[in-house]
Design an enzyme around this catalytic site. Structure first.
Site, short mmCIF file in Angstrom:
data_model
loop_
_atom_site.label_atom_id
_atom_site.label_comp_id
_atom_site.label_asym_id
_atom_site.label_seq_id
_atom_site.Cartn_x
_atom_site.Cartn_y
_atom_site.Cartn_z
N ALA A 154 0.83 -1.21 0.00
CA ALA A 154 0.00 0.00 0.00
C ALA A 154 0.87 1.25 0.00
O ALA A 154 0.62 2.20 -0.77
CB ALA A 154 -0.94 0.00 1.21
N TYR A 155 1.88 1.27 0.83
CA TYR A 155 2.78 2.42 0.91
C TYR A 155 3.50 2.64 -0.40
O TYR A 155 3.60 3.77 -0.90
CB TYR A 155 3.78 2.20 2.05
N ALA A 156 4.01 1.55 -0.99
CA ALA A 156 4.71 1.66 -2.28
C ALA A 156 3.78 2.17 -3.36
O ALA A 156 4.17 3.01 -4.20
CB ALA A 156 5.31 0.31 -2.67
#
Length: 250
Positions: A154-156
Site C-alpha cells: 500500500a505504501y509503495a
C-alpha cells in the site's frame, strides 16, 4: 538560518509533530514563514517551538484519513491566515503485512492518508495559488516511489502515485506560477522506521548500501525544503529530489 527569505509567507505543513515534518516546519519558521500545522491532535510542542522563532502559528485539526475533513483544511487556513503560499504534504503512516494477508482496511487507510489527502490538499492549495499566479507545493515522496519494498504494497503504491501526481500537477500549473516538486527521503531514523532500525539484519543491510555511511536525520531535510520553498527553485518543476545519502546511485 538568519535570512528571512520567506518573510510572512503562509506555509501549511502536515505531520509536523515529529520527525521530518517537525524539522521542515522549524526550517520554514527560521526563514520567516508563518505556519499552519495540520495535525490529528492538539499537540502544542512544535507550535511552541515555532512561535519562539518570532512567527505566527496556527494548528488545524484534521484526520487525514477522513476526506471531508481534509477538504476543509485549505479554506480554514485562508480564513485564519489570509492565503496559502507554501504547502508541504509530509504526513504519513506505515502498515506492514505480507501482500497475501494485507487487510483491506489498512490498505484504505494508507492510500487515504498518503495519496488521497495529498491530492485534496494539492487541489485546494492549487486553487488559491493558480489564482494569484504564485505558490510552492512540496510533496514528500519516498524511495518507494521508485522501488517496491517488502511487505508494504500500500505504501509503495501510494508513494509511486505521489511521484506521478507531482509531475502531473507541475505540467498543469508551471505556466501559472506554481512550482510542484517532491522530496524523496531515503532511510531516515524516525519512528516510522523503528522496525527496520531494530532489526539487526535489515539495519545492517541498509546501512551497508548507503554510500554516506549513515541513516538520514530529520534535519537533513531543512536545506532541501528551503530550496524548493524559496525563489531559488523558481525554474524547478515536477522534480523528485532524492535526499538519500546516495542510495539510488548505488
Amino acid at each position: 538560518m538568519s535570512e528571512k527569505v520567506l518573510n510572512h509567507q503562509i506555509a501549511v505543513v502536515t505531520g509536523a509533530t515529529r520527525g521530518i515534518g517537525k524539522s521542515i516546519a522549524l526550517a520554514l519558521a527560521e526563514a520567516g514563514a508563518d505556519l499552519a500545522l495540520v495535525q490529528r491532535s492538539d499537540n502544542q510542542e512544535t507550535k511552541e517551538q515555532v512561535e519562539k522563532l518570532g512567527v505566527k502559528c496556527e494548528i488545524i485539526l484534521c484526520d487525514l484519513n477522513e476526506s471531508e475533513e481534509v477538504k476543509k483544511v485549505i479554506p480554514q487556513v485562508v480564513e485564519k491566515m489570509g492565503t496559502v503560499d507554501i504547502l508541504v504534504n509530509n504526513a504519513g503512516l506505515q502498515k506492514r503485512h505480507p501482500a497475501v494477508e494485507f487487510p483491506e482496511a489498512d490498505w484504505d487507510e494508507v492510500l487515504n492518508v498518503q495519496l488521497k489527502a495529498v491530492w485534496l490538499l494539492c487541489q485546494g492549495a492549487g486553487k488559491v495559488m493558480t489564482e494569484k499566479k504564485k505558490g510552492k507545493i512540496i510533496n514528500i515522496a519516498s524511495l518507494l516511489s521508485f522501488q517496491g519494498g517488502l511487505y508494504v504494497p500500500a505504501y509503495a503504491s501510494a508513494k509511486g502515485a505521489v511521484g506521478q501526481l507531482t509531475k502531473a500537477l507541475a505540467n498543469e500549473w508551471s505556466s501559472l506560477g506554481v512550482n510542484v516538486n517532491a522530496i524523496v527521503p531515503g532511510y531516515v531514523a524516525t519512528d516510522m522506521n523503528t522496525a527496520l532500525i531494530e532489526d539487526p539484519v535489515r539495519s545492517r543491510q541498509i546501512l551497508e548500501r548507503i554510500p554516506a555511511g549513515r541513516w538520514g536525520d530529520p534535519d537533513d531535510f531543512k536545506g532541501p525544503v528551503m530550496f524548493l520553498a524559496s525563489e531559488a527553485s523558481n525554474y524547478v518543476h515536477g522534480h523528485l529530489l532524492p535526499v538519500d545519502g546516495g542510495w539510488l546511485g548505488r
